[in-house]
Scaffold this active site. Structure first.
Site, short mmCIF file in Angstrom:
data_model
loop_
_atom_site.label_atom_id
_atom_site.label_comp_id
_atom_site.label_asym_id
_atom_site.label_seq_id
_atom_site.Cartn_x
_atom_site.Cartn_y
_atom_site.Cartn_z
N SER A 126 -34.31 125.54 61.12
CA SER A 126 -32.94 126.10 59.97
C SER A 126 -33.23 125.90 58.93
CB SER A 126 -31.91 125.43 60.85
OG SER A 126 -31.52 124.94 62.35
C1 LIG Z 1 -32.37 126.38 65.76
S1 LIG Z 1 -33.32 125.35 66.52
C2 LIG Z 1 -34.12 123.67 66.33
C3 LIG Z 1 -34.49 123.03 64.45
C4 LIG Z 1 -35.08 122.43 65.24
N1 LIG Z 1 -33.79 121.43 64.84
C5 LIG Z 1 -35.70 121.91 64.08
O1 LIG Z 1 -35.56 121.19 62.96
O2 LIG Z 1 -36.46 123.03 63.96
C6 LIG Z 1 -33.05 125.34 68.66
C7 LIG Z 1 -33.32 124.60 69.12
O3 LIG Z 1 -33.11 124.35 70.74
C8 LIG Z 1 -33.70 124.57 71.87
N2 LIG Z 1 -32.97 124.34 73.14
C9 LIG Z 1 -32.14 125.45 73.55
N3 LIG Z 1 -31.69 125.21 74.56
C10 LIG Z 1 -31.99 124.17 75.03
C11 LIG Z 1 -30.86 122.92 76.08
N4 LIG Z 1 -30.08 122.86 76.37
N5 LIG Z 1 -31.58 121.49 75.57
C12 LIG Z 1 -32.51 120.95 74.68
N6 LIG Z 1 -32.74 122.09 73.43
C13 LIG Z 1 -32.89 123.83 74.28
C14 LIG Z 1 -34.74 125.66 71.44
O4 LIG Z 1 -35.26 125.49 72.48
C15 LIG Z 1 -34.60 126.31 69.78
O5 LIG Z 1 -36.06 125.53 69.81
#
Ligand SMILES: C[S@@+](CC[C@H](N)C(=O)[O-])C[C@H]1O[C@@H](n2cnc3c(N)ncnc32)[C@H](O)[C@@H]1O
Length: 393
Positions: A105
């Site tokens: 992000s």
């Molecule tokens: C915007 S990214 C997160 C950015 C991260 N916090 C970083 O510092 O790079 C969103 C993430 O949420 C994960 N995600 C989506 N659904 C999820 C779930 N049900 N449980 C855990 N992670 C999930 C996606 O695979 C993705 O990697």
């Protein structure tokens, strides 16, 4: 001395320094997070192939570290979101895929959320959505080793994050699984932060956060792809979490909360209905309010199971489309130079009538911004309120 300078006895690369200097006066990067900003660089968590969003062109571009290391580093340090995975890993090659499914992000959003989360040394923190691992490493820098658990649904993404966190030396427990369940084996937590958008807050997050603990998440009704950040506090008895919305934000969604794409042709085979001319007031306010405005947030609350999309301008008219998610009803408004509105609506739901009523409600409440809305989450479900929990929307 400027606090940013103080934290940076070792000089930061130009872009990262400029970003830091801009985030401090904007109130996004607070003194609590300055050291983490200076000492935990985002680039340590990025893969060699990245797809940053270029703010100047409004395009997502591909940058390879091997081909153009300098450009890669500039984007890595800039205040832009960077896609790191497309189509749940099913897409290969340099061109952007269909759906961005993991990313780092933008720093201004990351530090805004960290500030809302109010993390202290020793806080036990749960992160949902490990992604690159950068946010987890920032949390670990502040909360301390072994205090951060991060859940990632995608096995390959979780594996890469583990590798990056290990190389960086951040002691974070990365759990591969569905974050909607929290991290049952690791609870309780003092803080829970979701870095993916949700349509509702899973009660497991409330149940696994200590009484008086804090939950920060991007929440949206699905009217548009945008969300609003909400900061909840778990009540003393732990039975509910409650708190206010803060402002707009855009996040990729928790996997189970992704909206199916709208198949326009399936809704609207032919536009051969008679149109009705009416006042342009509501339509022009919706069109000019933008995707991140408080009006579309309020409409999402008042017009459930509906998706809104503003199409490209055509022949001097701005088409606004509304699709029902509960059946195949739809409405279309052609707005001409903000002066007249030509309306078509079809199906059992009179969607435009619902939207116009939602707009009238929002006006009657004094055009509230996000901060007047709040959310209460309990085991039986959740509801949004205006001004106080006794006034459900
Ligand atoms: C915007 S990214 C997160 C950015 C991260 N916090 C970083 O510092 O790079 C969103 C993430 O949420 C994960 N995600 C989506 N659904 C999820 C779930 N049900 N449980 C855990 N992670 C999930 C996606 O695979 C993705 O990697």
């Amino acid at each position: 001395m400027n606090p940013m300078k103080e934290a940076e006895q070792k000089a930061l690369p130009a872009t990262r320094q400029q970003v830091g200097f801009a985030l401090v006066p904007a109130g996004v990067l607070t003194s609590e997070w300055l050291n983490a900003y200076a000492l935990v660089p985002r680039r340590a968590f990025l893969p060699d192939d990245i797809w940053p969003f270029d703010m100047r062109t409004g395009q997502t571009v591909h940058v390879s570290r091997a081909v153009d290391g300098r450009r890669w580093q500039e984007y890595a340090d800039a205040d832009v979101p960077i896609v790191t995975q497309w189509d749940d890993g099913g897409h290969q090659g340099p061109q952007p895929g269909r759906l961005p499914t993991s990313s780092a992000s933008m720093p201004s959003v990351v530090f805004r959320m960290l500030d809302l989360l109010t993390v202290d040394e020793g806080s036990r923190v749960l992160e949902i959505g490990t992604g690159t691992g950068w946010n987890a490493a920032l949390l670990a820098h502040r909360a301390g080793d072994d205090n951060v658990v991060s859940v990632e649904v995608d096995a390959a993404v979780a594996g890469r994050a583990r590798g990056a966190l290990d190389r960086f030396g951040a002691l974070v427990e990365v759990v591969h699984g569905d974050g909607a369940r929290g991290a049952p084996g690791h609870a309780p937590f003092d803080r829970t932060v979701a870095t993916c958008g949700v349509r509702e807050i899973p009660f497991a997050w409330v149940a696994r956060t200590r009484p008086l603990g804090v939950i920060v998440a991007p929440w949206g009704a699905g009217f548009t792809g945008e969300d609003a950040l909400v900061r909840l506090q778990v009540h003393k008895g732990g039975e509910i979490a409650q708190g206010g919305f803060v402002g707009p934000v855009e996040f990729m969604k928790l996997r189970a909360h992704r909206a199916a794409p709208i198949d326009h042709e399936a809704y609207v085979p032919l536009l051969d209905l008679p149109a009705v001319e009416e006042s342009a007031e509501a339509a022009s306010e919706i069109a000019s309010g933008g995707r991140f405005g408080p009006l579309v947030f309020a409409l999402g609350l008042r017009v459930p199971d509906c998706t809104f999309s503003a199409a490209e301008e055509r022949d001097g008219a701005q088409p606004l489309w509304f699709y029902s998610r509960s059946d195949r009803s739809w409405a279309c408004v052609f707005l001409r130079e903000g002066r007249s509105a030509r309306v078509w609506q079809h199906g059992p739901r009179r969607l435009w009538d619902e939207v116009r009523a939602g707009h009238a409600w929002w006006c009657a409440q004094g055009r509230p911004e996000w901060s007047r809305f709040g959310l209460t989450v309990g085991a039986a479900g959740e509801y949004v309120w205006l001004d106080e929990p006794g006034r459900p929307v």
